[in-house]
Motif scaffolding. Sequence first.
Motif, PDB file in Angstrom:
ATOM      1  N   VAL A  25     -44.795  62.782  43.783  1.00 31.83           N
ATOM      2  CA  VAL A  25     -44.262  62.119  42.595  1.00 31.83           C
ATOM      3  C   VAL A  25     -44.614  60.629  42.625  1.00 31.83           C
ATOM      4  CG1 VAL A  25     -42.168  61.579  41.282  1.00 31.83           C
ATOM      5  CG2 VAL A  25     -42.373  63.771  42.474  1.00 31.83           C
ATOM      6  N   ASN A  26     -45.088  60.135  41.487  1.00 25.29           N
ATOM      7  CA  ASN A  26     -45.445  58.723  41.361  1.00 25.29           C
ATOM      8  C   ASN A  26     -44.755  58.054  40.173  1.00 25.29           C
ATOM      9  OD1 ASN A  26     -47.258  56.625  42.528  1.00 25.29           O
ATOM     10  ND2 ASN A  26     -47.934  56.531  40.398  1.00 25.29           N
ATOM     11  N   ALA A  27     -44.285  58.842  39.200  1.00 22.82           N
ATOM     12  CA  ALA A  27     -43.671  58.282  37.996  1.00 22.82           C
ATOM     13  C   ALA A  27     -42.698  59.286  37.404  1.00 22.82           C
ATOM     14  CB  ALA A  27     -44.754  57.937  36.974  1.00 22.82           C
ATOM     15  N   PHE A  28     -41.825  58.792  36.508  1.00 26.97           N
ATOM     16  CA  PHE A  28     -40.911  59.688  35.807  1.00 26.97           C
ATOM     17  C   PHE A  28     -40.689  59.207  34.384  1.00 26.97           C
ATOM     18  CE2 PHE A  28     -38.019  56.747  38.054  1.00 26.97           C
ATOM     19  CZ  PHE A  28     -37.251  56.268  36.997  1.00 26.97           C
ATOM     20  N   ASP A  29     -40.282  60.162  33.545  1.00 23.81           N
ATOM     21  CA  ASP A  29     -39.911  59.929  32.155  1.00 23.81           C
ATOM     22  C   ASP A  29     -38.617  60.693  31.936  1.00 23.81           C
ATOM     23  OD1 ASP A  29     -39.615  59.807  29.389  1.00 23.81           O
ATOM     24  OD2 ASP A  29     -41.672  60.442  28.949  1.00 23.81           O
ATOM     25  N   LEU A  30     -37.502  59.966  31.775  1.00 24.71           N
ATOM     26  CA  LEU A  30     -36.178  60.582  31.682  1.00 24.71           C
ATOM     27  C   LEU A  30     -35.483  60.177  30.390  1.00 24.71           C
ATOM     28  CD1 LEU A  30     -34.927  59.783  35.303  1.00 24.71           C
ATOM     29  CD2 LEU A  30     -35.703  62.001  34.468  1.00 24.71           C
ATOM     30  N   ILE A  31     -34.850  61.143  29.743  1.00 25.84           N
ATOM     31  CA  ILE A  31     -33.962  60.861  28.624  1.00 25.84           C
ATOM     32  C   ILE A  31     -32.616  61.509  28.942  1.00 25.84           C
ATOM     33  CG2 ILE A  31     -33.455  61.219  26.181  1.00 25.84           C
ATOM     34  CD1 ILE A  31     -36.438  61.260  25.634  1.00 25.84           C
ATOM     35  N   VAL A  32     -31.572  60.690  28.889  1.00 27.64           N
ATOM     36  CA  VAL A  32     -30.212  61.143  29.151  1.00 27.64           C
ATOM     37  C   VAL A  32     -29.389  60.871  27.898  1.00 27.64           C
ATOM     38  CG1 VAL A  32     -28.162  60.771  30.576  1.00 27.64           C
ATOM     39  CG2 VAL A  32     -30.437  60.613  31.603  1.00 27.64           C
ATOM     40  N   THR A  33     -28.609  61.869  27.468  1.00 26.22           N
ATOM     41  CA  THR A  33     -27.735  61.677  26.313  1.00 26.22           C
ATOM     42  C   THR A  33     -26.286  61.926  26.717  1.00 26.22           C
ATOM     43  OG1 THR A  33     -28.073  63.959  25.571  1.00 26.22           O
ATOM     44  CG2 THR A  33     -29.527  62.275  24.627  1.00 26.22           C
ATOM     45  N   TYR A  34     -25.375  61.317  25.934  1.00 24.29           N
ATOM     46  CA  TYR A  34     -23.942  61.405  26.197  1.00 24.29           C
ATOM     47  C   TYR A  34     -23.220  61.099  24.897  1.00 24.29           C
ATOM     48  CZ  TYR A  34     -24.741  56.388  26.370  1.00 24.29           C
ATOM     49  OH  TYR A  34     -25.135  55.113  26.048  1.00 24.29           O
ATOM     50  N   ASN A  35     -21.910  61.306  24.880  1.00 23.19           N
ATOM     51  CA  ASN A  35     -21.111  61.053  23.683  1.00 23.19           C
ATOM     52  C   ASN A  35     -20.752  59.565  23.635  1.00 23.19           C
ATOM     53  OD1 ASN A  35     -19.079  60.768  21.751  1.00 23.19           O
ATOM     54  ND2 ASN A  35     -18.244  62.801  22.152  1.00 23.19           N
ATOM     55  N   PRO A  36     -21.325  58.799  22.683  1.00 24.48           N
ATOM     56  CA  PRO A  36     -21.065  57.353  22.630  1.00 24.48           C
ATOM     57  C   PRO A  36     -19.652  57.004  22.149  1.00 24.48           C
ATOM     58  CG  PRO A  36     -22.398  57.998  20.756  1.00 24.48           C
ATOM     59  CD  PRO A  36     -22.248  59.218  21.629  1.00 24.48           C
ATOM     60  N   ASP A  37     -18.910  57.986  21.630  1.00 22.68           N
ATOM     61  CA  ASP A  37     -17.514  57.737  21.253  1.00 22.68           C
ATOM     62  C   ASP A  37     -16.612  57.733  22.486  1.00 22.68           C
ATOM     63  OD1 ASP A  37     -18.195  57.630  18.544  1.00 22.68           O
ATOM     64  OD2 ASP A  37     -17.924  59.798  18.308  1.00 22.68           O
ATOM     65  N   LEU A  38     -17.090  58.362  23.567  1.00 24.04           N
ATOM     66  CA  LEU A  38     -16.279  58.470  24.783  1.00 24.04           C
ATOM     67  C   LEU A  38     -16.781  57.588  25.922  1.00 24.04           C
ATOM     68  CD1 LEU A  38     -15.825  62.354  24.841  1.00 24.04           C
ATOM     69  CD2 LEU A  38     -14.310  60.625  23.823  1.00 24.04           C
ATOM     70  N   VAL A  43     -14.049  64.840  26.633  1.00 21.55           N
ATOM     71  CA  VAL A  43     -15.029  65.418  27.545  1.00 21.55           C
ATOM     72  C   VAL A  43     -16.419  65.157  26.992  1.00 21.55           C
ATOM     73  CG1 VAL A  43     -15.872  67.545  28.600  1.00 21.55           C
ATOM     74  CG2 VAL A  43     -13.414  67.208  28.274  1.00 21.55           C
ATOM     75  N   SER A  44     -17.269  64.585  27.813  1.00 24.14           N
ATOM     76  CA  SER A  44     -18.648  64.320  27.399  1.00 24.14           C
ATOM     77  C   SER A  44     -19.596  64.922  28.412  1.00 24.14           C
ATOM     78  CB  SER A  44     -18.915  62.814  27.303  1.00 24.14           C
ATOM     79  OG  SER A  44     -20.277  62.583  26.978  1.00 24.14           O
ATOM     80  N   THR A  45     -20.552  65.662  27.914  1.00 25.48           N
ATOM     81  CA  THR A  45     -21.633  66.157  28.757  1.00 25.48           C
ATOM     82  C   THR A  45     -22.637  65.033  28.959  1.00 25.48           C
ATOM     83  OG1 THR A  45     -21.371  68.401  27.923  1.00 25.48           O
ATOM     84  CG2 THR A  45     -23.498  67.853  28.903  1.00 25.48           C
ATOM     85  N   ILE A  46     -23.114  64.899  30.159  1.00 22.50           N
ATOM     86  CA  ILE A  46     -24.239  64.006  30.435  1.00 22.50           C
ATOM     87  C   ILE A  46     -25.443  64.937  30.487  1.00 22.50           C
ATOM     88  CG2 ILE A  46     -25.234  62.302  31.985  1.00 22.50           C
ATOM     89  CD1 ILE A  46     -22.495  61.498  30.774  1.00 22.50           C
ATOM     90  N   ALA A  47     -26.236  64.932  29.426  1.00 18.24           N
ATOM     91  CA  ALA A  47     -27.351  65.878  29.303  1.00 18.24           C
ATOM     92  C   ALA A  47     -28.669  65.205  29.623  1.00 18.24           C
ATOM     93  CB  ALA A  47     -27.396  66.450  27.888  1.00 18.24           C
ATOM     94  N   ILE A  48     -29.484  65.886  30.400  1.00 20.04           N
ATOM     95  CA  ILE A  48     -30.844  65.430  30.664  1.00 20.04           C
ATOM     96  C   ILE A  48     -31.726  66.120  29.632  1.00 20.04           C
ATOM     97  CG2 ILE A  48     -32.716  65.299  32.338  1.00 20.04           C
ATOM     98  CD1 ILE A  48     -30.540  65.655  34.538  1.00 20.04           C
ATOM     99  N   ASN A  49     -32.137  65.371  28.624  1.00 14.97           N
ATOM    100  CA  ASN A  49     -32.948  65.945  27.548  1.00 14.97           C
ATOM    101  C   ASN A  49     -34.430  65.955  27.888  1.00 14.97           C
ATOM    102  OD1 ASN A  49     -30.385  64.841  26.185  1.00 14.97           O
ATOM    103  ND2 ASN A  49     -31.222  66.321  24.746  1.00 14.97           N
ATOM    104  N   ARG A  50     -34.840  65.099  28.781  1.00  9.79           N
ATOM    105  CA  ARG A  50     -36.226  65.105  29.244  1.00  9.79           C
ATOM    106  C   ARG A  50     -36.239  64.683  30.699  1.00  9.79           C
ATOM    107  NH1 ARG A  50     -40.186  61.293  26.319  1.00  9.79           N
ATOM    108  NH2 ARG A  50     -39.999  62.883  24.710  1.00  9.79           N
ATOM    109  N   ALA A  51     -36.992  65.426  31.490  1.00  9.48           N
ATOM    110  CA  ALA A  51     -37.247  65.076  32.886  1.00  9.48           C
ATOM    111  C   ALA A  51     -38.689  65.464  33.167  1.00  9.48           C
ATOM    112  CB  ALA A  51     -36.287  65.792  33.826  1.00  9.48           C
ATOM    113  N   GLU A  52     -39.562  64.498  33.083  1.00 13.25           N
ATOM    114  CA  GLU A  52     -40.974  64.732  33.374  1.00 13.25           C
ATOM    115  C   GLU A  52     -41.369  63.830  34.536  1.00 13.25           C
ATOM    116  OE1 GLU A  52     -43.205  63.991  29.810  1.00 13.25           O
ATOM    117  OE2 GLU A  52     -42.235  65.617  28.720  1.00 13.25           O
TER     118      GLU A  52
END
Length: 154
Positions: free
Chosen positions: A60-73, A130-139
């Motif tokens: 591994v040399n690099a990553f591209d990550l997108i994390v989403t969560y509930n911004p109201d919480l 309750v908020s899920t911490i979702a990984i929408n992209r992991a490359e």
Amino acid sequence: MKLFRFLLFLIILYLWAFAPSPENVAAQNDGLVSVSPAQTQVAVGSEITLELVLTDGENVNAFDLIVTYNPDLLALTNWAYGDFLSNLADVTEENDPGSFHLVATQLATPPVSGDGVLLEITFQGLADGVSTIAINRAELSDPQGNKMLPAIRD
């Protein structure tokens, strides 16, 4: 009956020709990216730091990550690189309420294999819920830019 045997022969031939070999199946294992701890609580006004952990990374040399969560919480208040990669440079950083996108690459540093923390993310509790911490992209990428798609566990 001859037509049936001929069709069966073609199906078997097709499956044999295009079925993945054991070597290719093993090569498709690009690791696992998960959120740690898997479950936690954060009081309103308090902060909690979560880790995005890579298990079984290879070259591994690099990553591209997108994390989403509930911004109201939750509000993302801080982030830091983990200990898995080093000498990192930001390629893209987008921090919008409810979504965090980070692309980073190592500079003049050998690729890394094994287990470790890619990213530490600190959240502040804004409200009860309750908020899920979702990984929408992991490359992941190797030094030649070849993309690897690890499994994801939110």
